[in-house]
Design an enzyme around this catalytic site. Structure first.
Site, PDB file in Angstrom:
ATOM      1  N   GLU A  38      40.155  35.379  37.794  1.00 26.32           N
ATOM      2  CA  GLU A  38      39.203  34.277  38.394  1.00 26.32           C
ATOM      3  C   GLU A  38      39.489  33.919  39.902  1.00 26.32           C
ATOM      4  O   GLU A  38      40.273  33.164  40.495  1.00 26.32           O
ATOM      5  CB  GLU A  38      39.140  32.937  37.786  1.00 26.32           C
ATOM      6  N   LYS A  78      35.745  36.278  36.463  1.00 29.53           N
ATOM      7  CA  LYS A  78      34.917  34.945  36.515  1.00 29.53           C
ATOM      8  C   LYS A  78      35.140  34.654  37.850  1.00 29.53           C
ATOM      9  O   LYS A  78      35.746  34.313  38.518  1.00 29.53           O
ATOM     10  CB  LYS A  78      35.737  33.906  35.658  1.00 29.53           C
TER      11      LYS A  78
END
Length: 297
Positions: free
Chosen positions: A178, A215
């Site tokens: 992420e 993500k």
């Protein structure tokens, strides 16, 4: 260690989204306040975590929190270690709900440098990953933040994410990489272009059997990450709400084919401790339905 093939297939091909229930540390009081629980209602950290576990338990046990719409849920370490109806949270999610459990493993963000915030050191990562394996967690999540289109900074963020990601893979878990681009960044689009180049480089260097998830912030350019979805290493690409309210996050997400939500604040928006179960479940059902619809475009 072999991946759970049923869980892998569900995350890779299933229709739905990932619920992020992983606010931790400094963000917990804020999450509780949004839920209508004042800081005066708990005396210490242990009581605070009990209150937040009550909140998450209420969400997870709600009939609205259904595998028809939700593929997986990201937990905070403290939540992984607690129980729901006599089962550890991850087992409850998978065995009772059919929802794949993930664990947030980062320890927060370092100071801003080169336009980015790397992850703080994780000295206990190996022991945490072993506990995750023992608690039947499928994958992990870890967050860095990109504030400026600084090539050196963005390279360092992606390199750190993949270095840690490989350690996670070696434990038989699927890492969610992420590197969040700040939605308020003045050069968000340029940051996304630099980020995509670095992601491509790192994905190309992975061994053939390595599986990761990404993500990412909802990109400025429509379907910007579509080609990365076809990379054989990428199980799924999910999007964070990043500070957008639920309606705006859903509207933006719906423009991107194949990109699914992994929302936190936008999922719990409007839920309060003071609501009756009927009110709470109805509000959560509306939120889940709207996020699901934005995720299946």
């Amino acid at each position: 260690m072999a991946l759970n093939q049923e869980q892998l297939n569900r995350i890779h091909t299933g229709k739905g989204f990932i619920a992020a229930l992983d606010q931790s540390g400094g963000s917990t009081p804020k999450a509780l306040l949004q839920y209508g629980v004042q800081e005066s209602s708990y005396a210490n950290e242990e009581q605070m975590f009990e209150r937040v576990h009550d909140m998450r338990t209420r969400i997870i046990k709600s009939p609205a929190f259904d595998a028809k719409y939700i593929l997986g849920a990201i937990l905070f370490e403290n939540t992984m270690d607690r129980m729901i109806d006599g089962q550890f949270t991850a087992d409850y999610l998978w065995e009772r709900k059919g929802i794949v459990p993930f664990l947030k493993v980062d320890k927060g963000l370092d100071e801003l440098k080169d336009g980015v915030q790397l992850m703080k050191p994780m000295p206990d990562l190996d022991s945490l990953l072993q506990r995750a394996v023992d608690k039947h967690i499928f994958g992990t999540k870890m967050r860095s933040v990109i504030k400026e289109a600084n090539p050196a900074g963005i390279r360092s963020v992606v390199e750190q994410q993949f270095d840690v990601g490989k350690r996670i893979v070696s434990m038989g878990l699927v890492p969610i990489i992420e590197p969040e681009v700040d939605i308020y960044s003045a050069d968000k689009k340029q940051s996304e272009q630099l980020l995509k180049e670095e992601l491509r480089k790192q994905l190309a260097a992975l061994s053939s059997d390595t599986k990761v998830m990404l993500k990412l912030s909802i990109p400025t350019e429509t379907d910007f990450y579509r080609d990365l979805m076809d990379d054989p290493h990428v199980v799924r690409i999910v999007a964070l709400s990043g500070g957008y309210g639920q309606a705006e996050a859903n509207e933006k997400l719906g423009l991107h084919h194949g990109l699914i939500a992994s929302f936190s604040r936008a999922l719990s928006e409007g839920l309060t401790a003071q609501q009756s179960d009927e009110q709470f479940n109805a509000m959560l059902a509306r939120s889940i339905q709207s996020i699901y619809e934005a995720s299946i475009t």
